[in-house]
Write a protein that holds these residues in place. Sequence first.
Motif, PDB file in Angstrom:
ATOM      1  N   GLU A 107      36.273  41.743  24.209  1.00  0.00           N
ATOM      2  CA  GLU A 107      37.707  41.490  24.304  1.00  0.00           C
ATOM      3  C   GLU A 107      38.264  41.909  25.656  1.00  0.00           C
ATOM      4  O   GLU A 107      39.045  41.180  26.286  1.00  0.00           O
ATOM      5  CB  GLU A 107      38.442  42.230  23.184  1.00  0.00           C
ATOM      6  N   ALA A 108      37.847  43.063  26.137  1.00  0.00           N
ATOM      7  CA  ALA A 108      38.384  43.588  27.396  1.00  0.00           C
ATOM      8  C   ALA A 108      37.963  42.740  28.587  1.00  0.00           C
ATOM      9  O   ALA A 108      38.773  42.444  29.471  1.00  0.00           O
ATOM     10  CB  ALA A 108      37.944  45.036  27.589  1.00  0.00           C
ATOM     11  N   VAL A 109      36.694  42.335  28.640  1.00  0.00           N
ATOM     12  CA  VAL A 109      36.233  41.587  29.802  1.00  0.00           C
ATOM     13  C   VAL A 109      36.831  40.182  29.820  1.00  0.00           C
ATOM     14  O   VAL A 109      37.150  39.644  30.892  1.00  0.00           O
ATOM     15  CB  VAL A 109      34.692  41.550  29.871  1.00  0.00           C
ATOM     16  N   LEU A 110      37.026  39.569  28.658  1.00  0.00           N
ATOM     17  CA  LEU A 110      37.645  38.248  28.623  1.00  0.00           C
ATOM     18  C   LEU A 110      39.122  38.322  29.003  1.00  0.00           C
ATOM     19  O   LEU A 110      39.645  37.422  29.665  1.00  0.00           O
ATOM     20  CB  LEU A 110      37.479  37.626  27.243  1.00  0.00           C
ATOM     21  N   ALA A 111      39.799  39.388  28.604  1.00  0.00           N
ATOM     22  CA  ALA A 111      41.199  39.564  28.999  1.00  0.00           C
ATOM     23  C   ALA A 111      41.313  39.741  30.508  1.00  0.00           C
ATOM     24  O   ALA A 111      42.206  39.177  31.155  1.00  0.00           O
ATOM     25  CB  ALA A 111      41.796  40.765  28.272  1.00  0.00           C
ATOM     26  N   LEU A 112      40.397  40.507  31.077  1.00  0.00           N
ATOM     27  CA  LEU A 112      40.388  40.696  32.529  1.00  0.00           C
ATOM     28  C   LEU A 112      40.182  39.370  33.241  1.00  0.00           C
ATOM     29  O   LEU A 112      40.901  39.041  34.196  1.00  0.00           O
ATOM     30  CB  LEU A 112      39.270  41.664  32.904  1.00  0.00           C
ATOM     31  N   ASP A 113      39.204  38.592  32.786  1.00  0.00           N
ATOM     32  CA  ASP A 113      38.906  37.314  33.416  1.00  0.00           C
ATOM     33  C   ASP A 113      40.087  36.360  33.333  1.00  0.00           C
ATOM     34  O   ASP A 113      40.352  35.594  34.271  1.00  0.00           O
ATOM     35  CB  ASP A 113      37.679  36.693  32.745  1.00  0.00           C
ATOM     36  N   ALA A 114      40.808  36.396  32.233  1.00  0.00           N
ATOM     37  CA  ALA A 114      41.931  35.478  32.035  1.00  0.00           C
ATOM     38  C   ALA A 114      43.152  35.863  32.861  1.00  0.00           C
ATOM     39  O   ALA A 114      43.919  34.997  33.292  1.00  0.00           O
ATOM     40  CB  ALA A 114      42.301  35.431  30.551  1.00  0.00           C
ATOM     41  N   LYS A 115      43.333  37.148  33.106  1.00  0.00           N
ATOM     42  CA  LYS A 115      44.588  37.620  33.696  1.00  0.00           C
ATOM     43  C   LYS A 115      44.527  37.848  35.202  1.00  0.00           C
ATOM     44  O   LYS A 115      45.555  37.759  35.888  1.00  0.00           O
ATOM     45  CB  LYS A 115      45.019  38.925  33.012  1.00  0.00           C
ATOM     46  N   VAL A 116      43.339  38.178  35.732  1.00  0.00           N
ATOM     47  CA  VAL A 116      43.254  38.582  37.142  1.00  0.00           C
ATOM     48  C   VAL A 116      42.405  37.582  37.921  1.00  0.00           C
ATOM     49  O   VAL A 116      41.185  37.529  37.732  1.00  0.00           O
ATOM     50  CB  VAL A 116      42.647  39.992  37.275  1.00  0.00           C
ATOM     51  N   PRO A 117      43.015  36.772  38.795  1.00  0.00           N
ATOM     52  CA  PRO A 117      42.221  35.868  39.631  1.00  0.00           C
ATOM     53  C   PRO A 117      41.407  36.660  40.648  1.00  0.00           C
ATOM     54  O   PRO A 117      41.785  37.758  41.053  1.00  0.00           O
ATOM     55  CB  PRO A 117      43.279  34.997  40.316  1.00  0.00           C
ATOM     56  N   MET A 118      40.266  36.090  41.032  1.00  0.00           N
ATOM     57  CA  MET A 118      39.388  36.754  41.996  1.00  0.00           C
ATOM     58  C   MET A 118      39.307  35.907  43.265  1.00  0.00           C
ATOM     59  O   MET A 118      38.587  34.910  43.313  1.00  0.00           O
ATOM     60  CB  MET A 118      37.990  36.971  41.411  1.00  0.00           C
ATOM     61  N   PRO A 119      40.031  36.264  44.322  1.00  0.00           N
ATOM     62  CA  PRO A 119      40.032  35.446  45.541  1.00  0.00           C
ATOM     63  C   PRO A 119      38.662  35.376  46.207  1.00  0.00           C
ATOM     64  O   PRO A 119      37.850  36.298  46.097  1.00  0.00           O
ATOM     65  CB  PRO A 119      41.045  36.164  46.442  1.00  0.00           C
ATOM     66  N   ASN A 120      38.423  34.287  46.907  1.00  0.00           N
ATOM     67  CA  ASN A 120      37.234  34.188  47.761  1.00  0.00           C
ATOM     68  C   ASN A 120      37.319  35.254  48.847  1.00  0.00           C
ATOM     69  O   ASN A 120      38.369  35.455  49.457  1.00  0.00           O
ATOM     70  CB  ASN A 120      37.156  32.818  48.411  1.00  0.00           C
TER      71      ASN A 120
END
Length: 249
Positions: free
Chosen positions: A191-204
């Motif tokens: 749950e935590a890792v999917l929430a992180l992936d959904a909420k925080v974009p990771m710039p190039n």
Amino acid sequence: MQRLGPARLVLVRHGESIGNLADRAARGAGAARLELDARDADVPLSDTGVNQARALGRHLADLPETAVPTAVASSPYRRSADTARTAMETAGLRLPVHHDERLRERELGVFDGLTGTGIRAEYPAEAARREHVGKFYYRPPGGESWCDVALRVRSFLRDVGARAATDRLWIFTHQAVITCFRYVLDGMDEEAVLALDAKVPMPNGSTTTYHRGPGGVPALVDYASAAAVRAEGAEPTHEREHAGRGPVP
């Protein structure tokens, strides 16, 4: 005495690639497939991606001696390897870049090159199965689940822990791999890792940094930070979906 990992670990997402541009164009047009001929391992950086890699190099050149990397590792995929090489050359650092296949991009199997629209159109049964199993555990045919990538990360970290020369380690890799490093190092659950992936974009070109805290426990300093790229005059880029050959299924 067993070492407890690097004193400083910096995870770098590769610069913007031609695959990122193709993915953005395909999603914008509602197309089923990316217009991209190269296999995933051979996708090069875009001009913006090269500028981001050079910006990372200028950032490295400005670091105090106590923060300069003692070791550099990279995914063997061209977009990551070229980001590492360009950054090291720009910084004037003569450290060798060690390519490790465990740092490669997550493999999408039959979904390679497809957008979400294409997956639902060409593989409706798999799309339904993915919906049931969930993003973290689902493995596309011929591809990998996030758990598979996490196993690669665990294997890599076990090897790094035995090498004194990796005390300040920089790793150039991919979005899904960096997210799995967080999953492993921070002891996250699904749950935590999917929430992180959904909420925080990771710039190039972004950096995710850990320091070795009390008792040897890795302590997160920053996550998906574009500060280094931006401070050195390059334009950060990111997208909400997986940057490469299509969306993370």
